[in-house]
Design an enzyme around this catalytic site. Structure first.
Site, PDB file in Angstrom:
ATOM      1  N   TYR A   1     -33.027  34.307 -39.195  1.00 36.65           N
ATOM      2  CA  TYR A   1     -33.772  33.175 -38.635  1.00 36.65           C
ATOM      3  C   TYR A   1     -34.573  33.599 -37.411  1.00 36.65           C
ATOM      4  O   TYR A   1     -34.077  34.340 -36.549  1.00 36.65           O
ATOM      5  CB  TYR A   1     -32.806  32.074 -38.207  1.00 36.65           C
ATOM      6  CG  TYR A   1     -32.165  31.323 -39.358  1.00 36.65           C
ATOM      7  CD1 TYR A   1     -32.947  30.662 -40.306  1.00 36.65           C
ATOM      8  CD2 TYR A   1     -30.783  31.269 -39.467  1.00 36.65           C
ATOM      9  CE1 TYR A   1     -32.341  29.955 -41.339  1.00 36.65           C
ATOM     10  CE2 TYR A   1     -30.187  30.555 -40.499  1.00 36.65           C
ATOM     11  CZ  TYR A   1     -30.976  29.905 -41.439  1.00 36.65           C
ATOM     12  OH  TYR A   1     -30.376  29.206 -42.456  1.00 36.65           O
TER      13      TYR A   1
ATOM     14  N   LYS B   1      -1.536  25.665 -23.994  1.00 35.95           N
ATOM     15  CA  LYS B   1      -2.477  24.582 -24.313  1.00 35.95           C
ATOM     16  C   LYS B   1      -3.494  25.059 -25.357  1.00 35.95           C
ATOM     17  O   LYS B   1      -3.611  26.264 -25.616  1.00 35.95           O
ATOM     18  CB  LYS B   1      -3.183  24.134 -23.031  1.00 35.95           C
ATOM     19  CG  LYS B   1      -3.983  25.243 -22.335  1.00 35.95           C
ATOM     20  CD  LYS B   1      -4.357  24.846 -20.905  1.00 35.95           C
ATOM     21  CE  LYS B   1      -5.134  25.963 -20.230  1.00 35.95           C
ATOM     22  NZ  LYS B   1      -5.368  25.680 -18.799  1.00 35.95           N
TER      23      LYS B   1
HETATM   24  C1  LIG Z   1      -4.986  26.754 -18.041  1.00 36.35           C
HETATM   25  C2  LIG Z   1      -4.160  26.659 -16.825  1.00 36.35           C
HETATM   26  C3  LIG Z   1      -3.311  27.723 -16.481  1.00 36.35           C
HETATM   27  C4  LIG Z   1      -3.323  29.053 -17.199  1.00 36.35           C
HETATM   28  O1  LIG Z   1      -4.432  29.788 -16.740  1.00 36.35           O
HETATM   29  P1  LIG Z   1      -4.734  31.278 -17.239  1.00 36.35           P
HETATM   30  O2  LIG Z   1      -5.916  31.666 -16.437  1.00 36.35           O
HETATM   31  O3  LIG Z   1      -5.047  31.166 -18.696  1.00 36.35           O
HETATM   32  O4  LIG Z   1      -3.550  32.099 -16.983  1.00 36.35           O
HETATM   33  C5  LIG Z   1      -2.458  27.527 -15.406  1.00 36.35           C
HETATM   34  N1  LIG Z   1      -2.465  26.379 -14.692  1.00 36.35           N
HETATM   35  C6  LIG Z   1      -3.299  25.357 -14.992  1.00 36.35           C
HETATM   36  C7  LIG Z   1      -3.274  24.127 -14.157  1.00 36.35           C
HETATM   37  C8  LIG Z   1      -4.191  25.466 -16.053  1.00 36.35           C
HETATM   38  O5  LIG Z   1      -5.016  24.463 -16.323  1.00 36.35           O
END
Ligand SMILES: *Cc1c(COP(=O)(O)O)cnc(C)c1O
Length: 376
Positions: free
Chosen positions: A268, A47
């Protein structure tokens, strides 16, 4: 109508910083996770553009390493992934089914992780329209209070198995809330809750573990794990040695070096005072590039093996580093500073920024030259 400008490929010469992404390291991390999982399957989570590293580059490398199931969050990401992979793998949409979007899921052969009885009914109707048992995952909440069937809907479903008629439940899944803290009691509570879910819904395969879950022990593995962040080099469990290979390196070019002989402030808000004598180097990376503003006066770069602390505030396009300890010829205009590298991996940068590796990776900006090494 004026045409929008064509995107330019930022060459290494024209870029202020180079982001190197090691695709062989991604493949090695996949194989390591798969080995830890033994007979269970590693479904890669890609993702958010493969956690910021580039879906179109990363997904084929994972497929070549043996990955057959990919998970994304959004249906749009899933359609993009389908175009990258062709019809060779299962593509799971973890966020579930969007109202009125069933047709797009079916059209692109996407597998929704159904998270409510309403979503279940909508997918069932789609299957009926198409006269076909389309695969789905069933997401049951065991303690996130986010997505997934809540306890009352699980109860209803267990009592009325007819609600699943015409559906092909490939996987029953749940998600851990505290897996990156090995000793957290919530891990065992959720494991017990998921075992109960499986007693009520024994169909298909079971999926429970994210990256950290893979390292929590055999009980947590089930049939299919869903590792994401570990593929990209981040330590799966906080405070434990990191078994994953580093995937990203971020090197910024020095634009200017300023010599300070009398006390002066930097940047800044004048938040850092250089007493002098010393040297301050400016590099063209800022919070607009995902170098988080919380790294102001906290981040550490490296020139070779020598640490160069971020001094003053991170601004939109620039940061300033104290290079007093580095020999002048090594800290000159055009020299490279590791902002993420062997001495300051993503996890350390995250710690200095007060956040997690996930946020550092998914914030990586669009103005870098991206150099992919290895892969297929
Ligand atoms: C993002 C996600 C994962 C992966 O998690 P990691 O901690 O990056 O390994 C797995 N399952 C779900 C439902 C997620 O949203």
């Amino acid at each position: 109508m004026p045409r929008p400008p064509a995107p330019i490929d930022i060459t290494e010469m024209l870029a202020g910083a180079v982001l190197t992404i090691d695709l062989d390291a991604v493949a090695a991390n996949y194989r390591l996770l798969q080995k830890r999982l033994a007979k269970a399957e590693a479904a890669a989570v890609v993702k958010a553009d493969a956690y910021g590293l580039g879906l179109a580059k990363v997904a084929p490398v994972l497929a070549a390493a043996g990955c057959r199931t990919f998970c994304v969050a959004h249906v749009g990401e899933a359609i993009a992934l389908r175009q990258v992979l062709g019809n060779t793998a299962a593509v799971v949409v973890l966020n579930g089914l969007l109202p009125d979007a069933e047709d797009a899921y079916a059209e692109h052969a996407l597998t929704p992780a159904l998270g409510s009885l309403a979503e279940l009914a909508a997918w069932q109707a789609e299957c009926k329209r198409r006269n076909k048992k389309l695969p789905c995952w069933l997401h049951v909440d065991t303690g996130m209070l986010r997505l997934g069937l809540p306890p009352d809907e699980l109860e209803t479903l267990a009592d009325r198995p007819g609600l699943l008629d015409g559906l092909e439940v490939a996987v029953v899944m749940s998600h851990l809330a505290c897996a990156d803290e090995r000793a957290h009691p919530k891990n065992r509570d959720q494991l017990a809750a998921f075992a109960d879910v499986r007693r009520r819904l024994p169909m298909g395969k079971a999926s429970f573990a994210n990256s950290a879950g893979v390292f929590l022990g055999r009980d947590f593995r089930f049939d299919i794990a869903r590792p994401g962040v570990a593929l990209y080099g981040v330590a799966p469990i906080a405070g434990e040695p990191n078994p994953m290979a580093q995937v990203v390196r971020l090197q910024a070019k020095i634009l200017q070096v300023r010599r300070v002989d009398t006390p002066q402030t930097v940047g800044y808000g004048a938040t850092h005072r250089v007493e002098g004598p010393g040297r301050i180097a400016t590099v063209p990376v800022g919070y607009a590039d995902g170098y988080l503003r919380s790294l102001s006066n906290r981040g550490t770069g490296y020139i070779g093996d020598i640490p160069v602390p971020v001094v003053g505030r991170v601004s939109m396009d620039l940061i300033t580093l104290d290079v007093t300890q580095v020999p002048e010829r090594q800290a000159s205009v055009g020299a490279l500073v590791d902002l993420i590298g062997p001495h300051n991996p993503v996890d350390r940068v995250a710690q200095e920024a007060g956040t997690i590796g996930y946020e550092i990776l998914t914030s990586l900006g669009a103005r870098y030259h991206r150099a992919y090494v290895g892969g297929i």
